[in-house]
Design a protein around this motif. Structure first.
Motif, PDB file in Angstrom:
ATOM      1  N   ARG A 243       0.816  -1.221   0.000  1.00  0.00           N
ATOM      2  CA  ARG A 243       0.000   0.000   0.000  1.00  0.00           C
ATOM      3  C   ARG A 243       0.849   1.271   0.000  1.00  0.00           C
ATOM      4  NH1 ARG A 243      -4.939   0.927   2.135  1.00  0.00           N
ATOM      5  NH2 ARG A 243      -3.956   2.410   3.549  1.00  0.00           N
ATOM      6  N   GLY A 244       2.103   1.173   0.402  1.00  0.00           N
ATOM      7  CA  GLY A 244       2.950   2.353   0.479  1.00  0.00           C
ATOM      8  C   GLY A 244       2.989   2.977   1.856  1.00  0.00           C
ATOM      9  N   ASP A 245       2.319   2.383   2.854  1.00  0.00           N
ATOM     10  CA  ASP A 245       2.392   2.904   4.218  1.00  0.00           C
ATOM     11  C   ASP A 245       3.784   2.719   4.800  1.00  0.00           C
ATOM     12  OD1 ASP A 245      -0.366   3.448   4.153  1.00  0.00           O
ATOM     13  OD2 ASP A 245      -0.843   1.407   4.799  1.00  0.00           O
ATOM     14  N   MET A 246       4.444   1.642   4.386  1.00  0.00           N
ATOM     15  CA  MET A 246       5.741   1.271   4.944  1.00  0.00           C
ATOM     16  C   MET A 246       6.677   0.850   3.816  1.00  0.00           C
ATOM     17  SD  MET A 246       4.356  -1.139   8.085  1.00  0.00           S
ATOM     18  CE  MET A 246       6.021  -1.618   8.553  1.00  0.00           C
ATOM     19  N   SER A 247       7.934   0.664   4.192  1.00  0.00           N
ATOM     20  CA  SER A 247       8.925   0.070   3.308  1.00  0.00           C
ATOM     21  C   SER A 247       9.372  -1.251   3.939  1.00  0.00           C
ATOM     22  CB  SER A 247      10.116   1.011   3.128  1.00  0.00           C
ATOM     23  OG  SER A 247      11.142   0.403   2.368  1.00  0.00           O
ATOM     24  N   LEU A 248      10.093  -2.063   3.191  1.00  0.00           N
ATOM     25  CA  LEU A 248      10.634  -3.280   3.788  1.00  0.00           C
ATOM     26  C   LEU A 248      11.660  -2.956   4.863  1.00  0.00           C
ATOM     27  CD1 LEU A 248      11.069  -5.686   0.737  1.00  0.00           C
ATOM     28  CD2 LEU A 248       9.482  -5.942   2.646  1.00  0.00           C
ATOM     29  N   VAL A 249      12.487  -1.934   4.623  1.00  0.00           N
ATOM     30  CA  VAL A 249      13.550  -1.566   5.555  1.00  0.00           C
ATOM     31  C   VAL A 249      13.373  -0.106   5.943  1.00  0.00           C
ATOM     32  CG1 VAL A 249      16.036  -1.434   5.937  1.00  0.00           C
ATOM     33  CG2 VAL A 249      15.103  -3.220   4.464  1.00  0.00           C
ATOM     34  N   GLY A 250      13.476   0.160   7.227  1.00  0.00           N
ATOM     35  CA  GLY A 250      13.349   1.520   7.726  1.00  0.00           C
ATOM     36  C   GLY A 250      13.142   1.488   9.225  1.00  0.00           C
ATOM     37  N   PRO A 251      13.094   2.638   9.865  1.00  0.00           N
ATOM     38  CA  PRO A 251      12.800   2.667  11.307  1.00  0.00           C
ATOM     39  C   PRO A 251      11.436   2.043  11.594  1.00  0.00           C
ATOM     40  CG  PRO A 251      13.573   4.811  10.531  1.00  0.00           C
ATOM     41  CD  PRO A 251      13.314   3.984   9.308  1.00  0.00           C
TER      42      PRO A 251
ATOM     43  N   HIS B   4      14.005  12.236  23.873  1.00  0.00           N
ATOM     44  CA  HIS B   4      15.216  12.004  23.085  1.00  0.00           C
ATOM     45  C   HIS B   4      15.211  12.905  21.855  1.00  0.00           C
ATOM     46  CE1 HIS B   4      15.738   8.492  25.615  1.00  0.00           C
ATOM     47  NE2 HIS B   4      14.516   8.105  25.297  1.00  0.00           N
ATOM     48  N   PRO B   5      16.107  13.898  21.771  1.00  0.00           N
ATOM     49  CA  PRO B   5      16.078  14.874  20.665  1.00  0.00           C
ATOM     50  C   PRO B   5      16.159  14.242  19.285  1.00  0.00           C
ATOM     51  CG  PRO B   5      17.569  15.594  22.420  1.00  0.00           C
ATOM     52  CD  PRO B   5      17.158  14.198  22.761  1.00  0.00           C
ATOM     53  N   GLY B   6      16.822  13.096  19.124  1.00  0.00           N
ATOM     54  CA  GLY B   6      16.971  12.496  17.806  1.00  0.00           C
ATOM     55  C   GLY B   6      15.830  11.597  17.391  1.00  0.00           C
ATOM     56  N   TYR B   7      14.846  11.395  18.271  1.00  0.00           N
ATOM     57  CA  TYR B   7      13.807  10.426  17.946  1.00  0.00           C
ATOM     58  C   TYR B   7      12.910  10.911  16.809  1.00  0.00           C
ATOM     59  CZ  TYR B   7      10.351   6.761  18.557  1.00  0.00           C
ATOM     60  OH  TYR B   7       9.521   5.691  18.325  1.00  0.00           O
TER      61      TYR B   7
ATOM     62  N   ARG C  39      19.448   6.269  17.625  1.00  0.00           N
ATOM     63  CA  ARG C  39      20.779   6.504  17.063  1.00  0.00           C
ATOM     64  C   ARG C  39      21.038   5.578  15.881  1.00  0.00           C
ATOM     65  NH1 ARG C  39      23.257   5.595  21.216  1.00  0.00           N
ATOM     66  NH2 ARG C  39      24.215   3.561  20.809  1.00  0.00           N
ATOM     67  N   TYR C  40      20.692   4.294  16.015  1.00  0.00           N
ATOM     68  CA  TYR C  40      20.877   3.359  14.905  1.00  0.00           C
ATOM     69  C   TYR C  40      19.990   3.738  13.715  1.00  0.00           C
ATOM     70  CZ  TYR C  40      23.919  -0.088  17.116  1.00  0.00           C
ATOM     71  OH  TYR C  40      24.991  -0.728  17.667  1.00  0.00           O
ATOM     72  N   ASP C  41      18.740   4.126  13.987  1.00  0.00           N
ATOM     73  CA  ASP C  41      17.828   4.497  12.896  1.00  0.00           C
ATOM     74  C   ASP C  41      18.342   5.722  12.142  1.00  0.00           C
ATOM     75  OD1 ASP C  41      16.064   2.430  13.339  1.00  0.00           O
ATOM     76  OD2 ASP C  41      14.814   3.578  14.724  1.00  0.00           O
ATOM     77  N   ASN C  42      18.832   6.726  12.862  1.00  0.00           N
ATOM     78  CA  ASN C  42      19.335   7.922  12.197  1.00  0.00           C
ATOM     79  C   ASN C  42      20.634   7.649  11.450  1.00  0.00           C
ATOM     80  OD1 ASN C  42      17.409  10.067  12.815  1.00  0.00           O
ATOM     81  ND2 ASN C  42      17.995   9.771  14.948  1.00  0.00           N
ATOM     82  N   TYR C  43      21.445   6.727  11.978  1.00  0.00           N
ATOM     83  CA  TYR C  43      22.648   6.341  11.230  1.00  0.00           C
ATOM     84  C   TYR C  43      22.256   5.680   9.916  1.00  0.00           C
ATOM     85  CZ  TYR C  43      26.992   4.007   9.947  1.00  0.00           C
ATOM     86  OH  TYR C  43      28.093   3.580   9.247  1.00  0.00           O
ATOM     87  N   TYR C  44      21.258   4.811   9.961  1.00  0.00           N
ATOM     88  CA  TYR C  44      20.786   4.156   8.735  1.00  0.00           C
ATOM     89  C   TYR C  44      20.301   5.186   7.717  1.00  0.00           C
ATOM     90  CZ  TYR C  44      17.188   2.160   5.713  1.00  0.00           C
ATOM     91  OH  TYR C  44      16.401   1.849   4.631  1.00  0.00           O
ATOM     92  N   ILE C  45      19.537   6.173   8.179  1.00  0.00           N
ATOM     93  CA  ILE C  45      18.999   7.191   7.262  1.00  0.00           C
ATOM     94  C   ILE C  45      20.134   8.013   6.660  1.00  0.00           C
ATOM     95  CG2 ILE C  45      17.559   9.253   7.112  1.00  0.00           C
ATOM     96  CD1 ILE C  45      15.814   8.025   9.322  1.00  0.00           C
TER      97      ILE C  45
END
Length: 494
Positions: free
Chosen positions: A407-415, A430-433, A463-469
């Motif tokens: 549907r496009g609500d999500m991707s396979l990989v992401g936060p 958490h400022p980075g959330y 932190r891991y999610d923002n590193y991935y992005i």
């Protein structure tokens, strides 16, 4: 560790000491530090980009129909459309626009259509040569010219109609916007937007640093705190934020660009410098004659997100078909053990703060709606059946989310997406959330393959999610999918 142990209370220091005297907006029903979105709000820019993609697909097919014969198989049409769409995306022809017009894009559309037709002709000629039919020319020069002309005209006409309808709608119902920047510049831009009432943008607030001297912005309130910004966004349905300064050189502001993005706002950079200082070759877009370009903190860009979406569809559609017997068995087991209602629907927060309905297999029936929205972890709940425990341990309860990916609500990989209640709490703590919402949320992610599931540190996840992005690539997505498949061999639950 529970959610209550890692986030401050609603009356904590985050909301203390905030001035409310300068804002003339109605206080929302929810607490101002809660992450709330106007009901039924559309995705920022997504619908218009989808229209442009559909127009260019249809234009390519019309170009194929204009050929003097129809003996070509359907494969070449797909090759032509895919090539042109990729070239258009690479040229930024699907970028968000504030105003824009189709005439400026005509040369780029023509060149990329011509390139697509030349690629198609070369591929067909090569195929004929391999089939030892060198005397047969599949596409003559006249056919390439005719197809390219028809495709360009159709694409320009469709885009022009879409832009005209968009401008007409914006003139009737201007888009609410916040102007962010130093007081003097922000007030000057706001006054220009108010004077140009038919430009499609209606300023509803001026966001200035709290340290600046109080100023007057006429009928538009001046916002000096995060609480006031959140109220203005919620009550006015703000969809755009116009920055009058360089974001990377910004000082303290009531709301960061990442937080405004997470609240569902599109970010735009206005060039407010004196005439003669504009950098040449910029985007051909403007707001009240101020040069305007989209701001995005997602390194993927339009081309990357387009390729990411293609990868999602290419992998998810066959995966859903292959997993259909497993889905059926899971549904039957849950129906026998827990009764009717095997699917669980829950609101989650997606890219740019857009809410969507996430699907899962129901492994536990919460006593109340409030429990479903605010309880952090149910992995050890004694009310869960043996079938529910097994499905959570093996992550089979997540399989219905493949439909969310299609549907496009999500991707396979992401936060991983979270509920609005916890997004509000974690964004405050958490400022980075909030910056996690720069990228489409995913079925799996870097944090999950690193073991950050269940009762683990929210700070580490962010932190891991923002590193991935910040370091995104298609190859990284494939690596995370392979690591996820390996993790399924040693399931740990969530």
């Amino acid at each position: 560790m529970t959610a209550e142990s890692i986030v401050p209370s609603a009356g904590g220091p985050h909301g203390a000491g905030m001035s409310t005297g300068t804002v003339s907006v109605v206080t929302p029903r929810e607490a101002p530090d809660h992450f709330v979105h106007p009901a039924g709000r559309p995705r920022t820019g997504g619908t218009f980009v989808s229209v442009l993609l559909a127009v260019d697909c249809a234009a390519g097919l019309l170009g194929m129909l204009a050929l003097p014969y129809s003996g070509l198989p359907p494969g070449p049409a797909g090759l032509l459309v895919a090539t042109v769409l990729l070239l258009n995306a690479q040229a930024g022809l699907y970028r968000p626009v504030m105003a824009g017009g189709v005439l400026g894009d005509v040369p780029a559309l023509f060149v990329r259509a011509l390139t697509g037709w030349c690629v198609l002709a070369a591929v067909l000629t090569h195929q004929n040569a391999l089939a030892r039919e060198a005397g047969d020319v599949p596409l003559a020069v006249s056919a390439v010219a005719a197809g390219c002309a028809v495709q360009t005209v159709a694409s320009c006409a469709g885009r022009g109609a879409a832009l005209w309808l968009r401008r007409r709608k914006a003139a009737r119902r201007p888009r609410p916007a916040l102007v962010v920047g130093p007081a003097a510049t922000a007030v000057r831009v706001t006054a220009a937007l108010v004077r140009q009432s038919g430009g499609g943008v209606r300023p509803v607030g001026v966001v200035v640093p709290p340290s600046e001297t109080p100023v007057e912005a006429g009928p538009v309130p001046v916002l000096r705190s995060l609480e006031e910004v959140q109220r203005a966004v919620i009550q006015n349905g703000v969809r755009d934020c116009l920055f009058t300064y360089a974001v990377e050189a910004a000082g303290p502001t009531p709301a960061s660009p990442a937080l405004l993005e997470a609240m569902g706002c599109a970010l735009w950079q206005l060039d407010t410098r004196a005439p003669g200082h504009t950098v040449p070759g910029g985007q051909a877009d403007e707001v009240a004659a101020f040069p305007c370009s989209p701001l995005t903190s997602t390194p993927a860009g339009a081309v990357g997100l387009f390729l990411k979406r293609l990868l999602d569809l290419a992998l998810t559609v066959p995966a859903l078909i292959a997993a259909s017997p497993v889905l059926l068995v899971c549904a039957v087991l849950l129906r026998r053990s827990d009764g009717p209602g095997v699917l669980f629907r829950q609101e989650r927060v997606g890219v740019r703060g857009t809410p969507f309905t996430l699907l899962k297999f129901r492994t536990l029936r919460p006593d109340t709606v409030h429990e479903a929205a605010t309880r952090w972890n149910i992995a050890d709940d004694h009310r869960m059946s043996r079938a529910g425990h097994f499905m959570r341990r093996t992550s089979l309860d997540e399989l219905p989310q493949l439909w969310n990916v299609i549907r496009g609500d999500m991707s396979l990989v992401g936060p991983r997406p979270e509920r609005p209640y916890f997004v509000a709490q974690f964004s405050s703590a958490h400022p980075g959330y909030a910056a996690r919402h720069r990228m489409p949320v995913g079925l799996t992610g870097l944090a999950q393959v690193e073991g950050l599931r269940g009762d683990t540190s929210i700070e580490d996840r962010a932190r891991y999610d923002n590193y991935y992005i910040d370091h995104w690539s298609l190859w990284r997505d494939l690596c995370i999918l392979l690591r996820t498949a390996a993790c399924l061999v040693r399931p740990t639950g969530s």
